[in-house]
Write an enzyme that holds these catalytic residues in place. Structure first.
Site, short mmCIF file in Angstrom:
data_model
loop_
_atom_site.label_atom_id
_atom_site.label_comp_id
_atom_site.label_asym_id
_atom_site.label_seq_id
_atom_site.Cartn_x
_atom_site.Cartn_y
_atom_site.Cartn_z
N SER A 46 0.81 -1.42 -0.27
CA SER A 46 0.19 -0.14 0.00
C SER A 46 0.50 1.73 0.41
O SER A 46 -0.11 2.55 -0.05
CB SER A 46 -1.09 0.24 1.14
OG SER A 46 -0.31 -0.08 2.50
N ASP A 84 5.38 -7.65 2.47
CA ASP A 84 4.74 -7.97 1.61
C ASP A 84 5.13 -7.71 0.24
O ASP A 84 6.24 -7.27 -0.13
CB ASP A 84 4.14 -6.44 1.14
CG ASP A 84 2.71 -7.18 1.01
OD1 ASP A 84 2.51 -7.88 0.78
OD2 ASP A 84 1.42 -5.99 1.11
N LYS A 114 4.23 -11.50 3.21
CA LYS A 114 2.58 -11.93 3.21
C LYS A 114 2.29 -11.97 1.63
O LYS A 114 3.11 -10.64 0.47
CB LYS A 114 1.88 -10.71 3.42
CG LYS A 114 0.05 -10.37 3.50
CD LYS A 114 -0.92 -9.65 3.30
CE LYS A 114 -0.81 -8.32 3.43
NZ LYS A 114 -0.75 -8.15 1.95
N GLU A 179 -9.88 -9.48 3.69
CA GLU A 179 -9.65 -7.78 2.94
C GLU A 179 -10.81 -7.95 1.77
O GLU A 179 -12.01 -8.82 1.53
CB GLU A 179 -8.89 -7.69 1.52
CG GLU A 179 -9.23 -6.45 1.43
CD GLU A 179 -8.00 -5.10 1.32
OE1 GLU A 179 -6.16 -5.36 1.08
OE2 GLU A 179 -7.91 -4.45 0.74
O1 KIV Z 1 -0.41 -3.23 1.60
C1 KIV Z 1 -1.08 -3.15 2.28
O2 KIV Z 1 -1.34 -2.54 3.62
C2 KIV Z 1 -2.06 -4.43 2.56
C3 KIV Z 1 -3.02 -3.97 3.69
C4 KIV Z 1 -4.04 -3.64 3.48
C5 KIV Z 1 -3.38 -5.59 4.02
O3 KIV Z 1 -2.66 -5.39 1.99
#
Ligand code: KIV
Length: 262
Positions: A46, A84, A114, A179
């Site tokens: 994000s 992420d 993730k 989500e």
């Molecule tokens: O990238 C991110 O911040 C996310 C969250 C919203 C779960 O994947």
């Protein structure tokens, strides 16, 4: 102080203790978020939207994620830091996914990664977990598939969502982000899994809750989704301070003797 690990998170689910999670992208905020007592700090892709000003998360690169994860990890003592995996860092092949996942632990100090997807990434999750890297899955509204989903839309196919959740758990994920899912489906998924669910736009019955830091603090002045609650208006505070500085310099009210050397 107990460091948050996959074991602690599993215990929290078993004991019905809510898990708290937030994103962070840099050292000062990582330190503040960690000191708040949050359990998981996600260095989310994000950042493409809330830090870089992009229209989606798609342009974010591995090098950018490694850089941001490293500076976040430096500020964290207690929370679990999750890196992420950005778009196209795990989709092309399982071996590329394992290599890139490993970089988050080896070069950036993350404790887990993730990635987005359900059944379609089960084999990838299995391979990354087999390398000793904890994986958090992410199903429902998956922003990296924005074009395939036809926009950022709530996902309502109950059977598919239940199947995705089961498959990522079976593949070895230690947790799953839900989500943009109707709360009744998120509740069913949470009850059907042994691993903790972390909701965002998925109602109150998940095992935990995550928000994007810039939404929570009022730093994101763009579109804020319905599920994001603003707990502060930091953009307004920053604007006022910046305006005051400019005004005081122009009016010769700053610097004074107090801010000068003899
Ligand atoms: O990238 C991110 O911040 C996310 C969250 C919203 C779960 O994947």
């Amino acid at each position: 102080m107990e460091k948050i690990t996959v074991t602690v998170l599993a215990r929290m689910k078993a004991e019905g203790q809510k898990i708290t999670a937030l994103t962070a992208y840099d050292f000062p905020f990582a330190r503040m978020v960690d000191e708040s007592g949050v359990d998981i700090i996600l260095v989310g892709d994000s950042l493409g939207m809330v830090v870089q000003g992009e229209a989606s998360t798609l342009p974010v690169t591995m090098e950018q994620m490694i850089y941001h994860t490293r500076i976040v990890a430096r500020g964290v003592k207690r929370a679990m830091v999750v890196g992420d995996m950005p778009f196209m860092s795990y989709q092309a092949s399982v071996s590329q996914a394992v290599e890139n996942a490993g970089r988050f632990l080896k070069e950036a100090g993350a404790a887990a990664v993730k990635l987005e997807g359900g059944v379609s990434v089960a084999r990838t999750i299995e391979a990354i977990a087999a390398a000793g890297i904890p994986v958090q899955a992410h199903i429902g509204l998956t922003p990296q598939s924005v074009h395939q989903m036809g926009g950022y839309k709530v996902q309502r196919q109950e059977d598919k969502l239940l199947d995705d959740a089961k498959k990522v758990q079976d593949a070895g994920a230690f947790s799953v982000v839900l989500e943009g899912i109707p709360f009744a489906i998120a509740k069913k998924i949470t009850a059907s899994l042994a691993i903790p669910t972390i909701g965002i736009g998925a109602g109150a019955d998940c095992d935990g809750q995550i928000l994007v830091l810039h939404d929570l603090l009022g730093l994101n002045e763009g579109h804020v989704p319905k599920f994001a609650k603003r707990y502060a208006q930091l953009a307004q505070t920053a604007r006022a301070a910046l305006g005051q500085f400019v005004g005081e310099v122009r009016e010769k009210a700053f610097p004074t003797k107090e801010h000068s050397f003899k």
